[in-house]
Design a protein around this motif. Structure first.
Motif, PDB file in Angstrom:
ATOM      1  N   VAL A 188       0.869  -0.979   0.431  1.00  0.00           N
ATOM      2  CA  VAL A 188       0.255   0.406   0.142  1.00  0.00           C
ATOM      3  C   VAL A 188       0.763   1.353  -0.089  1.00  0.00           C
ATOM      4  N   MET A 189       0.013   2.221  -0.584  1.00  0.00           N
ATOM      5  CA  MET A 189       1.025   3.472  -0.540  1.00  0.00           C
ATOM      6  C   MET A 189       0.382   4.458   0.526  1.00  0.00           C
ATOM      7  N   HIS A 190       0.503   5.628   0.774  1.00  0.00           N
ATOM      8  CA  HIS A 190      -0.025   6.125   1.742  1.00  0.00           C
ATOM      9  C   HIS A 190      -0.039   7.741   1.074  1.00  0.00           C
ATOM     10  N   LEU A 191      -0.919   8.239   0.358  1.00  0.00           N
ATOM     11  CA  LEU A 191      -0.912   9.230  -0.159  1.00  0.00           C
ATOM     12  C   LEU A 191      -1.182  10.690   1.156  1.00  0.00           C
ATOM     13  N   VAL A 192      -0.175  11.428   1.904  1.00  0.00           N
ATOM     14  CA  VAL A 192      -0.180  12.165   2.302  1.00  0.00           C
ATOM     15  C   VAL A 192      -0.120  13.783   1.729  1.00  0.00           C
ATOM     16  N   ALA A 193       0.197  14.125  -0.231  1.00  0.00           N
ATOM     17  CA  ALA A 193       0.183  15.145  -0.481  1.00  0.00           C
ATOM     18  C   ALA A 193      -0.065  15.136  -1.890  1.00  0.00           C
ATOM     19  N   THR A 194      -0.361  16.595  -2.608  1.00  0.00           N
ATOM     20  CA  THR A 194      -0.781  15.860  -3.983  1.00  0.00           C
ATOM     21  C   THR A 194      -0.282  18.222  -4.230  1.00  0.00           C
ATOM     22  N   ASP A 195      -0.302  18.450  -5.622  1.00  0.00           N
ATOM     23  CA  ASP A 195       0.745  19.811  -5.679  1.00  0.00           C
ATOM     24  C   ASP A 195       0.982  20.810  -5.363  1.00  0.00           C
ATOM     25  N   GLY A 196      -0.177  21.366  -4.723  1.00  0.00           N
ATOM     26  CA  GLY A 196      -0.661  22.209  -3.024  1.00  0.00           C
ATOM     27  C   GLY A 196      -0.164  22.112  -2.051  1.00  0.00           C
ATOM     28  N   GLY A 197      -0.474  20.525  -1.160  1.00  0.00           N
ATOM     29  CA  GLY A 197       0.019  20.853   0.292  1.00  0.00           C
ATOM     30  C   GLY A 197      -0.469  19.344   0.651  1.00  0.00           C
ATOM     31  N   PHE A 198      -0.545  19.556   1.772  1.00  0.00           N
ATOM     32  CA  PHE A 198      -1.011  18.575   2.796  1.00  0.00           C
ATOM     33  C   PHE A 198      -2.549  17.755   2.398  1.00  0.00           C
ATOM     34  N   LEU A 199      -3.138  16.193   2.352  1.00  0.00           N
ATOM     35  CA  LEU A 199      -4.401  16.027   3.083  1.00  0.00           C
ATOM     36  C   LEU A 199      -4.759  16.462   3.926  1.00  0.00           C
ATOM     37  N   PRO A 200      -5.816  16.383   4.316  1.00  0.00           N
ATOM     38  CA  PRO A 200      -6.474  15.944   6.237  1.00  0.00           C
ATOM     39  C   PRO A 200      -6.096  14.850   6.703  1.00  0.00           C
ATOM     40  N   ALA A 201      -5.972  13.826   6.224  1.00  0.00           N
ATOM     41  CA  ALA A 201      -5.235  12.492   6.423  1.00  0.00           C
ATOM     42  C   ALA A 201      -5.034  11.816   5.159  1.00  0.00           C
ATOM     43  N   PRO A 202      -4.075  10.955   5.708  1.00  0.00           N
ATOM     44  CA  PRO A 202      -3.239   9.962   4.645  1.00  0.00           C
ATOM     45  C   PRO A 202      -4.533   8.952   3.921  1.00  0.00           C
ATOM     46  N   VAL A 203      -4.674   8.746   2.848  1.00  0.00           N
ATOM     47  CA  VAL A 203      -5.341   7.713   1.746  1.00  0.00           C
ATOM     48  C   VAL A 203      -4.995   6.815   1.344  1.00  0.00           C
ATOM     49  N   SER A 204      -5.136   6.271   1.698  1.00  0.00           N
ATOM     50  CA  SER A 204      -4.101   4.310   1.715  1.00  0.00           C
ATOM     51  C   SER A 204      -4.515   4.080  -0.315  1.00  0.00           C
ATOM     52  N   ILE A 205      -3.816   4.181  -0.972  1.00  0.00           N
ATOM     53  CA  ILE A 205      -4.616   3.446  -2.094  1.00  0.00           C
ATOM     54  C   ILE A 205      -3.111   2.559  -3.014  1.00  0.00           C
ATOM     55  N   ASP A 206      -3.551   1.513  -3.805  1.00  0.00           N
ATOM     56  CA  ASP A 206      -3.050   1.002  -4.339  1.00  0.00           C
ATOM     57  C   ASP A 206      -1.949   1.087  -5.986  1.00  0.00           C
ATOM     58  N   THR A 207      -2.633   2.193  -6.385  1.00  0.00           N
ATOM     59  CA  THR A 207      -2.005   2.864  -7.691  1.00  0.00           C
ATOM     60  C   THR A 207      -1.733   4.998  -7.328  1.00  0.00           C
ATOM     61  N   LEU A 208      -0.931   4.872  -8.362  1.00  0.00           N
ATOM     62  CA  LEU A 208      -0.806   6.656  -8.003  1.00  0.00           C
ATOM     63  C   LEU A 208      -0.503   6.668  -9.670  1.00  0.00           C
ATOM     64  N   ARG A 209      -1.556   7.675 -10.331  1.00  0.00           N
ATOM     65  CA  ARG A 209      -1.469   8.353 -11.403  1.00  0.00           C
ATOM     66  C   ARG A 209      -0.912   9.521 -11.288  1.00  0.00           C
ATOM     67  N   LEU A 210       0.436   9.823 -12.183  1.00  0.00           N
ATOM     68  CA  LEU A 210       1.017  11.286 -12.093  1.00  0.00           C
ATOM     69  C   LEU A 210       0.893  11.544 -13.782  1.00  0.00           C
ATOM     70  N   ALA A 211       0.605  12.276 -13.781  1.00  0.00           N
ATOM     71  CA  ALA A 211       1.046  12.736 -15.217  1.00  0.00           C
ATOM     72  C   ALA A 211       1.985  13.880 -15.564  1.00  0.00           C
ATOM     73  N   PRO A 212       2.542  14.442 -16.276  1.00  0.00           N
ATOM     74  CA  PRO A 212       3.773  15.368 -15.933  1.00  0.00           C
ATOM     75  C   PRO A 212       3.218  16.930 -16.113  1.00  0.00           C
ATOM     76  N   GLY A 213       3.933  17.183 -15.320  1.00  0.00           N
ATOM     77  CA  GLY A 213       3.855  18.636 -14.254  1.00  0.00           C
ATOM     78  C   GLY A 213       3.528  17.900 -12.701  1.00  0.00           C
ATOM     79  N   GLU A 214       2.805  16.613 -12.452  1.00  0.00           N
ATOM     80  CA  GLU A 214       1.493  16.451 -11.830  1.00  0.00           C
ATOM     81  C   GLU A 214       3.351  16.038 -10.237  1.00  0.00           C
ATOM     82  N   ARG A 215       3.017  16.263  -8.686  1.00  0.00           N
ATOM     83  CA  ARG A 215       3.016  15.958  -7.806  1.00  0.00           C
ATOM     84  C   ARG A 215       2.686  15.505  -6.801  1.00  0.00           C
ATOM     85  N   ALA A 216       3.287  14.501  -6.123  1.00  0.00           N
ATOM     86  CA  ALA A 216       2.683  13.486  -4.991  1.00  0.00           C
ATOM     87  C   ALA A 216       3.670  13.675  -3.805  1.00  0.00           C
ATOM     88  N   GLU A 217       2.990  13.503  -2.584  1.00  0.00           N
ATOM     89  CA  GLU A 217       4.253  12.741  -1.415  1.00  0.00           C
ATOM     90  C   GLU A 217       3.308  11.320  -1.299  1.00  0.00           C
TER      91      GLU A 217
END
Length: 470
Positions: free
Chosen positions: A258-287
Motif C-alpha cells: 500500500v501507498m499512503h498519499l499525504v500530499a498533492t500538488d498544492g499541499g497536504f491532505l487532511p489525513a493519509p489516503v491508502s491507495i495501491d496505484t498512483l497516476r501521475l501526469a507530466p507536471g504533477e507531484r505527489a507525496e
C-alpha cells in the motif's frame, strides 16, 4: 483505485507512444561485481537563513549508460538543478543565463504574481539576469521549476532545465512525517528519455511524437539510470515529480504494498489516503508514505498493462529508522470552494487535429485558437472564484494553470480520483473535468499567467492560453 479500474477508465494513448525498455530491474551480481549505484538526491540549496536564492543556467555533458556523452543543461550543474528549500517570507531570487539562447524560469506551483511567475514573457537573454523580489506565502508543498520559453520549453526541459522546490514550515517532525533529506525523505524526479543505439540521449521528435508527446525508451530518476533507492527499514516519504515531457505514469509496487498519499500538488491532505496505484501526469507531484520495514524491498513499477520498472529499492539496516507509525491526521486545509460565490464559468477546450491539419495548419489550440503572446484570452477579477470546465480531444491532456491552486470537482461527471482530491495546479483530463479556483495573485498584460497542456510538445505547438488577474 484498483489497477483494473484504471485500465478501463483512462486513455493509454500517451503511454503507448513510446515503449520503455523491458530489461529486468532485479539483477543478480557475480562475486566481485559492483552492485547498482545508490540513487543520489539532487544537491540541497537551503534559502531559509539568508532569504536569497541564486541559480545559474549552465551547459553540461552527461553520459547516462556508459556511452558517448550527451550535451545537456542544468541549473548550477550540468543536468537538472538543486532541490531548493524555502519558507514563507521575503525571497530575493537571482537567475543568471549563461547559455547561448533565451530561457525563463517558471516556479511551477508557487503562488506568486505574474511578474514573478517566470512564464514566456519573462525571458532571460543569453548573458542576462532576472532578479524577482518575491514574497512566499503558501502552505508547505513540493513544487518545481523549469524553463518556459515559448516553442522551446519541450527541448530545454528535456535536456535538463528543471528542478524541485520544497516549501516548508519546519513542522514535519510534529506531523510525524519523515523529514531527513535523502534518508527517509526522498525527492524523486521521474523522466523517460530516448537513447539511440550508442547510448546517446536524443531529442528528434517526428510528427507522431508531436501528436502524442515525445516519449522515451529508458527511465531516469534524478537524472540517473539503473540506480537503487536505499532506504531505512521504516516509514519513508517519497516526493514524486513527473518531470517527463509527455509520459503518464501509473505507479504501483511489484508486491502491491500500500501507498499512503499525504500530499498533492498544492499541499497536504487532511489525513493519509491508502491507495495501491498512483497516476501521475507530466507536471504533477505527489507525496506518499511507504512502509519498508519488511525483509523484502519492492520495485516501483508503472503501467499495469505493460509493466516496466521505475526504481528498485533496497533497505539498509545501518540507516536510522525514525518513523515507524503512520500519522493518523495531517493538517492540510482543503477549502470547499463549492460553497463560494462563483463569479463566472468558463469553457476550456484542449484541441488538436489529426496530422496538424486543423485551424489553418496549427494543429494545437485552446478553444480553437493557437497561442499568441500578444493576445489575452481571459480577464479575471482578482479575489474571485471561477469554475472552469475543461474538455480534452483525442488524448488525455494534463492541464496546468499558473498562479493558482484549484480543487477538482468532477472527472467525467464523477468524483475525482484520490490523487485529485487535494489542492492541485495540474490535472489530467482524460475526457472532461471541472475545477474551482480563487484567483488571488495579480497578473498584468505584460506578465500574464498561462494555462496550457503540460505535454510539452503540445504546449510549444500552441495548446496554451493566457489571462490577466486585476
Amino acid at each position: 483505485m484498483k489497477r483494473r479500474q484504471f485500465l478501463t477508465s483512462t486513455s493509454a494513448a500517451i503511454l503507448t507512444a513510446g515503449v520503455l525498455s523491458q530489461a529486468p530491474v532485479r539483477r543478480a551480481f557475480a562475486q566481485g561485481q559492483a552492485p547498482p549505484a545508490r540513487l543520489a538526491m539532487p544537491p540541497l540549496l537551503d534559502t531559509r537563513a539568508t532569504g536569497r536564492l541564486s541559480l545559474t543556467t549552465t551547459s553540461g555533458s552527461s553520459s547516462f549508460f556508459g556511452g558517448p556523452a550527451t550535451p545537456t543543461a542544468g541549473y548550477n550543474q550540468g543536468y537538472l538543478g538543486p532541490t531548493i528549500l524555502m519558507q514563507n517570507g521575503d525571497l530575493a531570487a537571482e537567475v543568471k543565463n549563461t547559455l547561448d539562447e533565451p530561457i525563463s524560469t517558471h516556479w511551477h506551483g508557487l503562488l506568486a504574481p505574474g511578474e514573478h511567475d517566470g512564464g514566456p514573457h519573462l525571458a532571460i537573454a543569453p548573458g542576462g539576469t532576472w532578479q524577482p523580489e518575491m514574497t512566499i506565502a503558501q502552505d508547505p508543498a513540493t513544487i518545481w521549476y523549469h524553463s518556459h520559453i515559448h516553442e522551446r520549453t519541450s527541448e530545454q526541459v528535456y535536456f535538463g532545465l528543471a528542478g524541485v522546490i520544497h516549501v516548508t514550515d519546519g513542522q514535519d517532525d510534529a506531523r510525524g512525517l519523515p523529514s531527513t533529506y535523502g534518508i527517509d525523505d526522498l525527492t524523486l524526479v521521474l523522466q523517460d528519455r530516448r537513447f539511440d543505439a550508442s547510448g546517446r540521449m536524443v531529442y528528434n521528435p517526428s510528427m507522431m511524437d508531436v501528436m502524442h508527446g515525445f516519449a522515451g525508451n529508458r527511465m531516469l530518476v534524478n537524472g540517473q539510470a539503473g540506480a537503487t533507492g536505499v532506504v531505512p527499514q521504516g516509514i519513508v516519504r517519497l516526493r514524486l515529480l513527473n518531470g517527463s515531457n509527455a509520459r503518464i505514469y501509473t505507479l504501483f509496487f511489484d508486491d502491491m504494498r500500500v501507498m499512503h498519499l499525504v500530499a498533492t500538488d498544492g499541499g497536504f491532505l487532511p489525513a493519509p489516503v491508502s491507495i495501491d496505484t498512483l497516476r501521475l501526469a507530466p507536471g504533477e507531484r505527489a507525496e506518499i508514505l511507504v512502509d519498508f520495514s519488511g525483509d523484502k524491498a519492492p520495485i516501483l513499477m508503472s503501467d499495469p498493462g505493460q509493466a516496466y520498472g521505475v526504481l528498485q529499492f533496497e533497505t539498509d539496516t545501518t540507516l536510522a529508522t525514525r518513523i515507524t507509525r503512520l500519522p493518523e491526521q495531517l493538517d492540510g486545509a482543503l477549502e470547499n470552494l463549492s460553497g463560494a460565490e462563483i463569479a463566472t464559468t468558463r469553457q476550456v477546450s484542449l484541441d488538436m487535429g489529426m496530422g496538424g491539419m486543423m485551424m489553418g495548419g496549427g494543429g494545437f489550440a485552446i478553444n480553437g485558437r493557437p497561442y499568441e503572446m500578444d493576445r489575452i484570452d481571459f480577464e479575471v477579477a482578482q479575489g474571485t472564484v471561477e469554475r472552469w470546465q475543461i474538455r480534452s480531444s483525442m488524448v488525455a491532456h494534463p492541464f496546468h494553470v499558473h498562479g493558482v491552486r484549484f480543487r477538482v470537482v468532477t472527472e467525467n461527471g464523477g468524483p475525482p480520483r484520490p490523487e485529485n482530491t487535494g489542492w492541485k495546479d495540474t490535472v489530467l483530463v482524460p475526457g472532461e473535468a471541472e475545477i474551482l479556483a480563487r484567483f488571488d495573485q495579480p497578473a498584468s498584460r505584460k506578465a500574464p499567467f498561462m494555462f496550457h497542456c503540460h505535454i510539452l510538445e503540445h504546449e510549444d505547438a500552441g495548446m496554451m492560453g493566457q489571462f490577466t488577474v486585476t
